[in-house]
Design a protein around this motif. Structure first.
Motif, PDB file in Angstrom:
ATOM      1  N   LYS A 132       0.849  -0.833   0.019  1.00  0.00           N
ATOM      2  CA  LYS A 132      -0.058   0.155  -0.255  1.00  0.00           C
ATOM      3  C   LYS A 132       0.838   1.456   0.356  1.00  0.00           C
ATOM      4  N   LEU A 133       1.548   0.956   0.843  1.00  0.00           N
ATOM      5  CA  LEU A 133       2.457   2.137   0.503  1.00  0.00           C
ATOM      6  C   LEU A 133       3.780   2.673  -0.529  1.00  0.00           C
ATOM      7  N   VAL A 134       3.677   1.347  -1.254  1.00  0.00           N
ATOM      8  CA  VAL A 134       4.724   1.554  -2.209  1.00  0.00           C
ATOM      9  C   VAL A 134       3.681   2.302  -3.404  1.00  0.00           C
ATOM     10  N   LYS A 135       2.454   1.898  -3.621  1.00  0.00           N
ATOM     11  CA  LYS A 135       0.994   2.145  -4.232  1.00  0.00           C
ATOM     12  C   LYS A 135       1.040   3.501  -4.099  1.00  0.00           C
ATOM     13  N   ALA A 136       1.126   4.046  -2.820  1.00  0.00           N
ATOM     14  CA  ALA A 136       1.187   5.508  -2.234  1.00  0.00           C
ATOM     15  C   ALA A 136       2.403   6.371  -2.826  1.00  0.00           C
ATOM     16  N   MET A 137       3.809   5.464  -3.168  1.00  0.00           N
ATOM     17  CA  MET A 137       4.673   6.694  -4.067  1.00  0.00           C
ATOM     18  C   MET A 137       4.525   6.896  -5.199  1.00  0.00           C
ATOM     19  N   THR A 138       3.833   5.696  -5.737  1.00  0.00           N
ATOM     20  CA  THR A 138       3.907   6.130  -7.642  1.00  0.00           C
ATOM     21  C   THR A 138       3.110   7.327  -7.998  1.00  0.00           C
ATOM     22  N   MET A 139       2.047   7.885  -6.663  1.00  0.00           N
ATOM     23  CA  MET A 139       1.654   9.463  -7.318  1.00  0.00           C
ATOM     24  C   MET A 139       2.162  10.483  -6.789  1.00  0.00           C
ATOM     25  N   SER A 140       3.288  10.289  -6.739  1.00  0.00           N
ATOM     26  CA  SER A 140       4.075  11.773  -6.561  1.00  0.00           C
ATOM     27  C   SER A 140       5.345  11.216  -7.669  1.00  0.00           C
ATOM     28  N   ILE A 141       5.863  12.353  -8.516  1.00  0.00           N
ATOM     29  CA  ILE A 141       7.189  12.032  -9.175  1.00  0.00           C
ATOM     30  C   ILE A 141       8.263  11.707  -8.107  1.00  0.00           C
ATOM     31  N   ALA A 142       8.097  12.892  -7.571  1.00  0.00           N
ATOM     32  CA  ALA A 142       9.254  12.718  -6.518  1.00  0.00           C
ATOM     33  C   ALA A 142       9.595  12.208  -5.497  1.00  0.00           C
ATOM     34  N   THR A 143       8.632  10.774  -4.881  1.00  0.00           N
ATOM     35  CA  THR A 143       8.814   9.449  -4.428  1.00  0.00           C
ATOM     36  C   THR A 143       8.501   8.296  -5.339  1.00  0.00           C
ATOM     37  N   ARG A 144       8.869   8.497  -6.514  1.00  0.00           N
ATOM     38  CA  ARG A 144       8.320   7.599  -7.222  1.00  0.00           C
ATOM     39  C   ARG A 144       9.532   5.820  -7.245  1.00  0.00           C
ATOM     40  N   PRO A 145       8.541   5.091  -6.979  1.00  0.00           N
ATOM     41  CA  PRO A 145      10.117   4.144  -6.551  1.00  0.00           C
ATOM     42  C   PRO A 145      10.580   3.271  -7.384  1.00  0.00           C
ATOM     43  N   ASP A 146      12.110   3.076  -6.768  1.00  0.00           N
ATOM     44  CA  ASP A 146      13.333   2.940  -7.625  1.00  0.00           C
ATOM     45  C   ASP A 146      13.578   0.883  -7.848  1.00  0.00           C
ATOM     46  N   GLN A 147      13.740   0.668  -8.381  1.00  0.00           N
ATOM     47  CA  GLN A 147      14.652  -1.119  -8.139  1.00  0.00           C
ATOM     48  C   GLN A 147      15.191  -1.171  -6.680  1.00  0.00           C
ATOM     49  N   ILE A 148      15.504  -0.502  -6.341  1.00  0.00           N
ATOM     50  CA  ILE A 148      15.949  -0.781  -4.356  1.00  0.00           C
ATOM     51  C   ILE A 148      14.449  -1.284  -4.079  1.00  0.00           C
ATOM     52  N   ILE A 149      13.032  -0.397  -4.116  1.00  0.00           N
ATOM     53  CA  ILE A 149      11.607  -0.451  -3.523  1.00  0.00           C
ATOM     54  C   ILE A 149      11.372  -1.924  -3.858  1.00  0.00           C
ATOM     55  N   TRP A 150      11.118  -1.942  -5.338  1.00  0.00           N
ATOM     56  CA  TRP A 150      10.773  -3.460  -5.473  1.00  0.00           C
ATOM     57  C   TRP A 150      11.110  -4.695  -5.522  1.00  0.00           C
ATOM     58  N   ARG A 151      13.053  -3.885  -5.648  1.00  0.00           N
ATOM     59  CA  ARG A 151      13.343  -5.332  -5.125  1.00  0.00           C
ATOM     60  C   ARG A 151      13.300  -5.967  -3.023  1.00  0.00           C
ATOM     61  N   THR A 152      12.995  -4.207  -2.597  1.00  0.00           N
ATOM     62  CA  THR A 152      13.254  -5.197  -0.739  1.00  0.00           C
ATOM     63  C   THR A 152      11.616  -5.533  -0.923  1.00  0.00           C
ATOM     64  N   LEU A 153      10.349  -5.079  -1.745  1.00  0.00           N
ATOM     65  CA  LEU A 153       9.206  -5.855  -1.439  1.00  0.00           C
ATOM     66  C   LEU A 153       8.762  -6.978  -1.670  1.00  0.00           C
ATOM     67  N   LEU A 154       9.082  -7.715  -2.731  1.00  0.00           N
ATOM     68  CA  LEU A 154       9.842  -8.501  -4.025  1.00  0.00           C
ATOM     69  C   LEU A 154      10.170  -9.637  -2.389  1.00  0.00           C
ATOM     70  N   ASP A 155      11.035  -8.821  -2.641  1.00  0.00           N
ATOM     71  CA  ASP A 155      11.994  -9.698  -0.941  1.00  0.00           C
ATOM     72  C   ASP A 155      12.063 -10.408   0.250  1.00  0.00           C
ATOM     73  N   ALA A 156      11.034  -9.395   0.163  1.00  0.00           N
ATOM     74  CA  ALA A 156       9.698  -9.649   1.733  1.00  0.00           C
ATOM     75  C   ALA A 156       8.531 -10.804   1.623  1.00  0.00           C
ATOM     76  N   CYS A 157       8.155 -10.697  -0.064  1.00  0.00           N
ATOM     77  CA  CYS A 157       7.544 -11.590   0.158  1.00  0.00           C
ATOM     78  C   CYS A 157       8.039 -13.060  -0.364  1.00  0.00           C
ATOM     79  N   ARG A 158       9.269 -12.807  -0.344  1.00  0.00           N
ATOM     80  CA  ARG A 158      10.532 -14.391  -1.149  1.00  0.00           C
ATOM     81  C   ARG A 158      10.059 -14.449   0.780  1.00  0.00           C
ATOM     82  N   LEU A 159      10.712 -14.579   1.385  1.00  0.00           N
ATOM     83  CA  LEU A 159      11.144 -13.974   3.033  1.00  0.00           C
ATOM     84  C   LEU A 159       9.531 -15.360   3.730  1.00  0.00           C
TER      85      LEU A 159
END
Length: 543
Positions: free
Chosen positions: A411-438
């Motif tokens: 939900k927080l990542v989705k909120a980030m996409t609403m602003s250009i200044a905080t658009r999630p980068d590859q590290i954010i996506w990797r962190t989120l998917l790593d948590a899903c793997r964990l």
């Protein structure tokens, strides 16, 4: 009406600095008093005397008063006096232009420069020097042309100003050409050229200029030492610092900040302690900049107890010092101590900054303090009016993900996409998917991938992570489905790459690469290694 305008029209107050004299003070004496003034109150007293004795329009005293107001941080008073002065010449304009550029108010300075030209007042070398200070390169080119036209380009102050602007703006070659054509190179111009090279990454070029200096003051040493530190060459910074000491040049606070930073980069605790002891023996004043650097150095070297002792020694702590200690606790895993320090900071009404919250959220992420981290994150905008940046979001997503709050993290990542200044980068996506793997949540992983592909250009990284999630659960059909998705969308896995240095030559290999000139010998050797490993494995099983 400004406060100074009111002051100028009000009855003059009695002065304690300028005492009553039967004979009027001479303009020369008054000029000295203005130059020696240390506070606004003292300037007010002298100003009152000028008004009382009808000397407020004296050109030299008026100009000195304007300069002094500006130097004491009251540019508004200086500007009011300037605009109340009727006969403004090139010296008045040069002074007020420099005052604005000293405060990085370049476009206001440009407006005053244009106003001066419109009144047919010709600029001199000092005007160009004042205009070039902190000037962007886009305006420096025009000023350069005007300086040539006015015959001021060869002036050492103007030439040094041009070198500084071009070097800061990345035009190092042009700066070098101007530097090479200088008939006489002052210590200031040499230092300026050295600084320009070091901002642009040419540390060795800066060292060459440094070595060519006939004399070196502490500023030159500071520029060179800091250049090494800023470009990750901390060992060379410490070697140069020792050379500085052997040359009987006394370091100042700027030197120590750079040296402590070098010790922190290297984890050189004993060297840092020695420099700290040297500082005490030489009675170098512990200002907030040196104190913060010392706290940071001890923290990075793992000696948080020493960091806290230094922190407690600093009398008037600013937010930089508080941030250094909070970050020090964070990097040493002392979450409760960091949060307690933040509580003390709030009680003293010290306003936090973005850096404060990066330290606090990092602490919460490493310690798994979800409740505390969430409260701190919410307080940024709600209590302090600080908009979270991508680093703050990253800390929160890491915290939520590690503790299994995967839907909240998404939900927080989705909120980030609403602003250009905080658009999630590859590290954010990797962190989120790593948590899903964990936590083995492949269903949410698929939802994240779908959302990701809708938001981003095709990239293989996220798909590989999802494939790893399935593989960790031994869901081979799921892993195969991800590979099929990649193929259908035209996404190719970026080939693995490895490199090795042999005889000062770096050899790089990509997976499936057949371009290396000695590929046959390489593959033969790999086959031999595989055979040896198989033989070793068979021998181990038999044993």
């Amino acid at each position: 009406m400004s406060s100074l305008a009111t002051f100028c029209t009000a009855p003059p107050p009695q002065s304690s600095t300028v005492k009553h004299h039967h004979n009027h003070l001479s303009p020369a004496r008054l000029a000295t008093l203005i130059d020696n003034s240390k506070t606004i109150k003292q300037l007010f007293q002298i100003h009152a005397y000028l008004l009382r004795n009808s000397l407020e329009t004296h050109p030299i005293l008026n100009l000195k008063l304007q300069r002094s107001y500006s130097l004491l941080g009251r540019l508004d008073y200086s500007s009011t006096l300037f605009h109340r002065t009727l006969d403004r010449d090139v010296f008045f304009y040069t002074s007020i232009i420099l005052s604005h550029n000293n405060e990085n108010l370049h476009w206001q300075a440009m407006g005053l420069y244009v106003e001066m030209l419109s009144k047919k007042i010709e600029p001199n070398a000092f005007t160009f020097s004042a205009m070039l200070k902190n000037s962007p390169i886009v305006t420096a080119r025009g000023l350069h042309g005007q300086a040539i036209k006015m015959g001021c380009e060869m002036n050492s102050y103007v030439r040094t100003g041009l070198i500084d602007v071009y070097a800061r703006g990345g035009e190092v070659e042009l700066a070098g050409q101007l530097f090479d054509k200088m008939p006489e190179r002052s210590l200031v111009s040499l230092t300026t050229m050295m600084t320009g090279l070091a901002k642009n990454g040419d540390v060795d070029g800066a060292r060459a200029v440094f070595e060519g200096m006939g004399e070196r003051d502490v500023v030159c040493w500071n520029v060179m030492i800091d250049a090494y530190v800023q470009h990750g060459r901390a060992n060379e910074a410490l070697v140069l610092f020792r050379e500085m000491l052997s040359g009987d040049v006394c370091p100042d606070g700027v030197t120590l900040v750079a040296v402590f930073s070098a010790c922190g980069q290297l984890g050189a605790l004993e060297s840092g302690r020695w420099v700290h002891g040297y500082m005490k023996n030489r009675r170098v004043r512990m200002n907030v900049h040196v104190g913060a650097a010392l706290v940071d150095m001890y923290s990075k070297c793992g000696s948080w107890e020493d960091a806290r002792l230094v922190f407690d020694e600093i009398k008037s702590k600013d937010i930089v010092v508080w941030n250094a200690m909070i970050s020090g606790y964070a990097m040493n895993g002392l979450s409760r101590e960091a949060l307690q320090l933040f509580s003390e900071m709030r009680q003293l009404s010290v306003h936090p900054t973005e850096i404060t919250f990066i330290g606090l959220l990092s602490v919460c992420a490493h310690a798994g303090l979800v409740r505390e981290g969430s409260e701190i994150f919410r307080s940024m905008r709600k209590e302090y009016g600080i908009e979270p940046r991508i680093e703050h979001y990253g800390c929160m997503i890491n915290l939520l993900g590690r503790l299994g709050h995967l839907n909240e993290a998404f939900k927080l990542v989705k909120a980030m996409t609403m602003s250009i200044a905080t658009r999630p980068d590859q590290i954010i996506w990797r962190t989120l998917l790593d948590a899903c793997r964990l936590h083995g949540d492949s269903d949410l992983g698929e939802d994240i991938i779908k959302f990701y592909t809708d938001q981003n250009p095709a990239s293989s990284g996220a798909f590989i992570l999802l494939s790893n999630i399935y593989a960790a659960k031994r869901n081979w059909n799921g892993a195969k489905r991800v590979r099929t998705m990649m193929k259908d969308t035209g996404i190719q896995k970026e080939p693995g790459c490895s490199s090795i240095e042999v005889n000062n030559t770096v050899h790089e290999f990509l997976a499936g690469d057949a371009k290396h000139p000695k590929r046959k010998e390489i593959y033969l050797m790999l086959e031999e290694l595989n055979r040896c490993l198989r033989d070793y494995g068979n021998d181990a099983q038999q044993t």
